[in-house]
Enzyme design. Structure first.
Site, PDB file in Angstrom:
ATOM      1  N   SER A 151      25.227   7.887  71.590  1.00 56.86           N
ATOM      2  CA  SER A 151      25.170   9.391  71.445  1.00 56.86           C
ATOM      3  C   SER A 151      26.342   9.925  70.844  1.00 56.86           C
ATOM      4  O   SER A 151      27.190  10.681  71.614  1.00 56.86           O
ATOM      5  CB  SER A 151      24.839   9.970  72.862  1.00 56.86           C
ATOM      6  OG  SER A 151      23.756   9.470  73.295  1.00 56.86           O
ATOM      7  N   ARG A 166      32.116   9.844  63.452  1.00 61.68           N
ATOM      8  CA  ARG A 166      33.466  10.290  64.211  1.00 61.68           C
ATOM      9  C   ARG A 166      33.013  10.181  65.800  1.00 61.68           C
ATOM     10  O   ARG A 166      31.749  10.034  66.007  1.00 61.68           O
ATOM     11  CB  ARG A 166      33.893  11.698  64.043  1.00 61.68           C
ATOM     12  CG  ARG A 166      32.738  12.676  64.366  1.00 61.68           C
ATOM     13  CD  ARG A 166      33.249  14.168  64.151  1.00 61.68           C
ATOM     14  NE  ARG A 166      32.193  14.994  64.401  1.00 61.68           N
ATOM     15  CZ  ARG A 166      30.961  15.044  63.493  1.00 61.68           C
ATOM     16  NH1 ARG A 166      31.241  14.737  62.526  1.00 61.68           N
ATOM     17  NH2 ARG A 166      30.123  16.260  64.149  1.00 61.68           N
ATOM     18  N   ASP A 204      20.663  10.119  71.878  1.00 64.25           N
ATOM     19  CA  ASP A 204      20.107  10.405  73.150  1.00 64.25           C
ATOM     20  C   ASP A 204      19.070  11.719  72.884  1.00 64.25           C
ATOM     21  O   ASP A 204      18.106  11.749  73.542  1.00 64.25           O
ATOM     22  CB  ASP A 204      21.103  10.811  74.094  1.00 64.25           C
ATOM     23  CG  ASP A 204      22.060  11.852  73.834  1.00 64.25           C
ATOM     24  OD1 ASP A 204      22.369  12.251  72.597  1.00 64.25           O
ATOM     25  OD2 ASP A 204      23.039  12.223  74.554  1.00 64.25           O
TER      26      ASP A 204
HETATM   27  C1  GLC Z   1      27.870  14.726  71.444  1.00 65.39           C
HETATM   28  C2  GLC Z   1      27.357  13.567  70.139  1.00 65.39           C
HETATM   29  C3  GLC Z   1      26.108  13.679  70.149  1.00 65.39           C
HETATM   30  C4  GLC Z   1      25.232  13.584  71.408  1.00 65.39           C
HETATM   31  C5  GLC Z   1      25.686  15.000  72.152  1.00 65.39           C
HETATM   32  C6  GLC Z   1      24.822  15.046  73.621  1.00 65.39           C
HETATM   33  O1  GLC Z   1      27.572  15.899  70.751  1.00 65.39           O
HETATM   34  O2  GLC Z   1      28.052  13.808  69.166  1.00 65.39           O
HETATM   35  O3  GLC Z   1      25.569  12.582  69.198  1.00 65.39           O
HETATM   36  O4  GLC Z   1      23.756  13.744  71.246  1.00 65.39           O
HETATM   37  O5  GLC Z   1      26.919  14.907  72.694  1.00 65.39           O
HETATM   38  O6  GLC Z   1      25.225  13.596  74.263  1.00 65.39           O
END
Ligand code: GLC
Length: 489
Positions: A151, A166, A204
């Protein structure tokens, strides 16, 4: 009203985000959707996921899933029963802090592979041993297909291939940036000789969308998956012909027959340039002191990792200059030097949920939370009430910002013009534990004219518990049916 309560109300008012501002932000969000769909490197990443259909609940099979995305690493096996239900076995492991920020990506991924190994030994030992015996002539079908929920923002190049753009949410391992995270995991798995193939790379939010679509009753597929947890983000079903940047992206083949693709918005970075986002002095300080200033500006105002810190900064201000925890009625109130109120990240977002939930006359729960979390004894009623006023305002602003993203996506995709119910799956600590977050979000949705009160019926929002694990399994299933390649480094 006491002077303290007046001050608390004044600070809370700085978090107001009135309907006109919500509407202005929705317009900007819609503009950024178009930009993100047409070019790479836009503020809103709008990442194509190569998942082109959503499940209907009849999918079957046993899959592995792992989830890296916050403070814990989860390993699970999911048995999809094919009738909207599943059973899930899981292990949750805290990620050692030193692996999150220093160290090397190799160390982190080997740690993850070791957790998969011990999970397999405990829960699927027969399969595991059989595989070890057959090692020499191991066949593809002996392998567990694994969905990897990762995520963080990833430039996805295929269903099981994507390079890290990143880190977010407190992770920072520079040598992983630009690398294919599936290959990193597969290499670590192969180093330990595990019978596992990384079949799908999943955000996620995409997992949440898929899981909700699998479990939700009726014919309607889910349209949007959103996380309001440590971080915040959303994924939704987009028409392929609107994803005009597709032609410029190097990618593997995918099924185009549905004419749709799930897009991972990475809305945490909406409006990084702050053209419409609110920006109090507390937001500014949080950002300056963070490990990624200027980045994830929406997330820093909405998600669990940050709301506690905004509250801490506001309370500290109230305490130092305006009399919180030292009002005349609480002359005994005492804030020891070791209190978490003086530490960056010292207040956990769970405190916001707790404070919001206290409906007692004398704020008993808030007072005991102040004692447990911040070592503050003898807080007065006004102290406790001030904390509640400020905490509520911070959560309310977060929920209203959440509504900006959701309504902009609904408007931009024309989803509100269809006859169908629009199904949305949500997950994360704020929607699960904060007593008012969801209703405050709903309230703000109603204030967007294109959504209005009609949205109450039209938009169905439901929790998609364990979404990322089940969703990852569902994508691994799709991927294994399509015959994915092993990721190559
Ligand atoms: C951050 C991550 C993203 C993820 C979110 C929720 O924003 O960059 O990819 O979906 O957290 O966990």
């Amino acid at each position: 009203m006491s002077a303290l309560l007046e001050e608390a109300t004044r600070i809370a008012a700085q978090f107001d985000y009135p309907p006109e501002q919500v509407q202005r932000a929705v317009k900007e969000y819609i503009r950024e959707i178009d930009e993100g769909l047409s070019e790479e490197g836009a503020t809103l990443s709008q990442i194509p996921t190569f998942v082109t259909s959503v499940p209907n609940g009849t999918e079957k099979g046993l899959y592995l899933a792992v989830d890296l995305g916050g403070t814990n690493f989860r390993v699970c096996s999911i048995d999809l029963h094919g009738n909207n239900t599943f059973s899930l076995t899981q292990a949750k492991i805290m990620i050692p802090r030193e692996l999150m920020t220093s160290g090397s990506s190799k160390e982190l991924f080997l740690f993850l592979a070791r957790q998969i190994e011990s999970f397999l030994r405990i829960h699927h030992n027969e399969h595991f041993e059989a595989h070890l015996r057959r090692m020499v002539e191991a066949k593809e079908e002996d392998l567990f297909d694994l969905g990897f929920t990762f995520s963080f923002p990833v430039r996805q190049l295929g269903i099981n291939k994507g390079t890290l753009i990143r880190w977010t949410k407190g992770f920072d391992i520079p040598d992983a940036v630009g690398q294919d995270v599936c290959a990193l995991l597969q290499d670590a798995i192969d180093e330990l000789n595990l019978p596992v193939r990384v079949a799908a790379l999943v955000n996620d939010t995409v997992g949440t969308l898929m899981a909700r679509s699998y479990t939700s009753p009726g014919e309607t597929g889910t349209f949007l998956g959103a996380i309001f947890g440590t971080g915040t983000n959303g994924a939704y079903v987009e028409k392929l012909d609107r994803v005009t940047k597709m032609g410029n992206i190097e990618h593997s083949d995918y099924d185009k027959s549905t004419g749709e693709m799930i897009i991972n918005a990475e809305w945490g970075s909406f409006d990084n340039h702050l053209s419409v986002l609110p920006n109090t002095k507390y937001d500014q300080q949080l950002d300056t002191d963070s490990i990624n200033p200027g980045i994830q500006m929406f997330e820093k105002r909405v998600s669990g990792m940050f709301l506690g810190e905004i509250l801490r900064l506001a309370l500290l201000d109230l305490h130092e200059s305006l009399g919180l925890f030292k009002s005349s009625t609480s002359s005994n109130a005492f804030v020891p030097k070791s209190s978490q109120i003086y530490r960056q990240w010292g207040i956990d977002t769970s405190l916001l949920s707790l404070v919001e939930a206290d409906k007692t006359k004398n704020f008993e729960q808030i007072k005991s939370a102040l004692k447990d979390h911040l070592k503050i004894e003898h807080a007065s009623d006004d102290d406790a009430k001030s904390v509640q006023i400020v905490a509520h305002a911070i959560a309310k602003r977060a929920a209203r910002l959440g509504a900006v993203a959701i309504s902009a996506i609904l408007i931009s995709t024309g989803k509100l013009q269809t006859d169908d119910v629009v199904d949305i799956g949500v997950d994360g600590s704020l929607v699960e534990y904060h007593p008012s977050f969801s209703s405050l979000l709903r309230e703000a949705l109603r204030e967007v004219p294109e959504v209005g009160a009609a949205g109450d019926k039209k938009i169905r929002i439901g929790i998609s518990k364990d979404g990322s694990g089940v969703g990852a399994a569902l994508i691994a299933l799709v991927a294994s049916k399509e015959g994915t390649q092993r990721p190559v480094s």
